[in-house]
Design a protein around this motif. Sequence first.
Motif, PDB file in Angstrom:
ATOM      1  N   LYS A 139      40.770   9.782-121.308  1.00  0.00           N
ATOM      2  CA  LYS A 139      40.322   8.390-121.332  1.00  0.00           C
ATOM      3  C   LYS A 139      40.157   7.869-119.904  1.00  0.00           C
ATOM      4  O   LYS A 139      40.900   8.258-119.003  1.00  0.00           O
ATOM      5  CB  LYS A 139      41.362   7.557-122.068  1.00  0.00           C
ATOM      6  N   PRO A 141      31.343  -3.323-118.146  1.00  0.00           N
ATOM      7  CA  PRO A 141      30.501  -2.166-117.831  1.00  0.00           C
ATOM      8  C   PRO A 141      30.011  -2.239-116.383  1.00  0.00           C
ATOM      9  O   PRO A 141      29.845  -3.320-115.835  1.00  0.00           O
ATOM     10  CB  PRO A 141      29.329  -2.287-118.800  1.00  0.00           C
ATOM     11  N   PHE A 184      30.526  10.573-120.487  1.00  0.00           N
ATOM     12  CA  PHE A 184      30.921   9.244-120.930  1.00  0.00           C
ATOM     13  C   PHE A 184      29.835   8.741-121.874  1.00  0.00           C
ATOM     14  O   PHE A 184      28.745   9.312-121.936  1.00  0.00           O
ATOM     15  CB  PHE A 184      31.070   8.309-119.723  1.00  0.00           C
ATOM     16  N   ALA A 185      30.097   7.666-122.580  1.00  0.00           N
ATOM     17  CA  ALA A 185      29.112   7.140-123.530  1.00  0.00           C
ATOM     18  C   ALA A 185      27.792   6.798-122.852  1.00  0.00           C
ATOM     19  O   ALA A 185      26.728   7.008-123.427  1.00  0.00           O
ATOM     20  CB  ALA A 185      29.672   5.916-124.244  1.00  0.00           C
ATOM     21  N   ILE A 217      29.091   2.781-117.195  1.00  0.00           N
ATOM     22  CA  ILE A 217      30.421   3.292-117.514  1.00  0.00           C
ATOM     23  C   ILE A 217      31.331   2.095-117.750  1.00  0.00           C
ATOM     24  O   ILE A 217      31.101   1.022-117.188  1.00  0.00           O
ATOM     25  CB  ILE A 217      30.908   4.206-116.360  1.00  0.00           C
ATOM     26  N   GLU A 218      32.350   2.277-118.596  1.00  0.00           N
ATOM     27  CA  GLU A 218      33.248   1.165-118.901  1.00  0.00           C
ATOM     28  C   GLU A 218      34.665   1.681-119.101  1.00  0.00           C
ATOM     29  O   GLU A 218      34.885   2.695-119.770  1.00  0.00           O
ATOM     30  CB  GLU A 218      32.772   0.442-120.166  1.00  0.00           C
ATOM     31  N   GLY A 220      38.529   1.948-120.431  1.00  0.00           N
ATOM     32  CA  GLY A 220      39.108   1.883-121.761  1.00  0.00           C
ATOM     33  C   GLY A 220      38.451   2.814-122.761  1.00  0.00           C
ATOM     34  O   GLY A 220      38.877   2.895-123.906  1.00  0.00           O
ATOM     35  N   LYS A 221      37.438   3.524-122.335  1.00  0.00           N
ATOM     36  CA  LYS A 221      36.672   4.395-123.237  1.00  0.00           C
ATOM     37  C   LYS A 221      37.063   5.862-123.046  1.00  0.00           C
ATOM     38  O   LYS A 221      37.371   6.293-121.937  1.00  0.00           O
ATOM     39  CB  LYS A 221      35.171   4.253-122.977  1.00  0.00           C
ATOM     40  N   PRO A 222      37.001   6.646-124.115  1.00  0.00           N
ATOM     41  CA  PRO A 222      37.245   8.082-123.986  1.00  0.00           C
ATOM     42  C   PRO A 222      36.041   8.771-123.338  1.00  0.00           C
ATOM     43  O   PRO A 222      34.946   8.214-123.287  1.00  0.00           O
ATOM     44  CB  PRO A 222      37.424   8.551-125.433  1.00  0.00           C
ATOM     45  N   PHE A 223      36.269   9.971-122.844  1.00  0.00           N
ATOM     46  CA  PHE A 223      35.184  10.802-122.326  1.00  0.00           C
ATOM     47  C   PHE A 223      35.440  12.240-122.757  1.00  0.00           C
ATOM     48  O   PHE A 223      36.535  12.584-123.215  1.00  0.00           O
ATOM     49  CB  PHE A 223      35.049  10.678-120.803  1.00  0.00           C
ATOM     50  N   GLU A 224      34.436  13.052-122.607  1.00  0.00           N
ATOM     51  CA  GLU A 224      34.494  14.439-123.048  1.00  0.00           C
ATOM     52  C   GLU A 224      34.310  15.352-121.829  1.00  0.00           C
ATOM     53  O   GLU A 224      33.513  15.051-120.945  1.00  0.00           O
ATOM     54  CB  GLU A 224      33.353  14.650-124.042  1.00  0.00           C
TER      55      GLU A 224
END
Length: 190
Positions: free
Chosen positions: A2, A34, A114-115, A162-163, A165-169
């Motif tokens: 995250k 963001p 990231f998203a 990018i923001e 608090g968000k998960p990433f892979e």
Amino acid sequence: MKLISINIASAQTLQTLDGQTVQSGIRKRAHSGPLEVGPLGLKGDEQADLSVHGGLSKAVYAYPSEHYAFWQTVRAQAKVADWDEALAPGAMGENLTLTGLLEKDVWIGDRLRFAGCELLVSEPRYPCFKFNAVMGFNKAVKLMSESAWCGFYLAVQQAGSIEAGKPFELLAGPREVTITELFRAKMRRG
């Protein structure tokens, strides 16, 4: 894995431990909401010495939050000013404070998806005298060199946003050398 915090700074004057002043963008502060990521990094972020920070291959610097407790402890042992205050995200000079991904598990050529963008792992961060200054004691670079808790630079593969608090892979690259291996090899030569 995250993204805990996104951190940016303008270049500003930094006083070194020997009393000199230099320009630096190491004093990063958390940004909320963001943030745009372009080929040269995060919107609103600056680096003062482009010979060692920034550029296409070192556009973004990531650091694992798991190491923060260690730095808090050694700052207390060194009795630096404000040693009892918690280190805020960005204190290592990083743009991205991450959790769940350590240097030993990151390989050159891996990608962080990231998203809204994708970043490519390019190289370890090699500490300089400015890190001693922001940590407040003259052994910080030595401790980073010994621990290999250096974080890593990222090139922008896919620009976007990018923001926190968000998960990433993590997407595996060629898997030839880890951040830790490359860092230790260079520090032995240096």
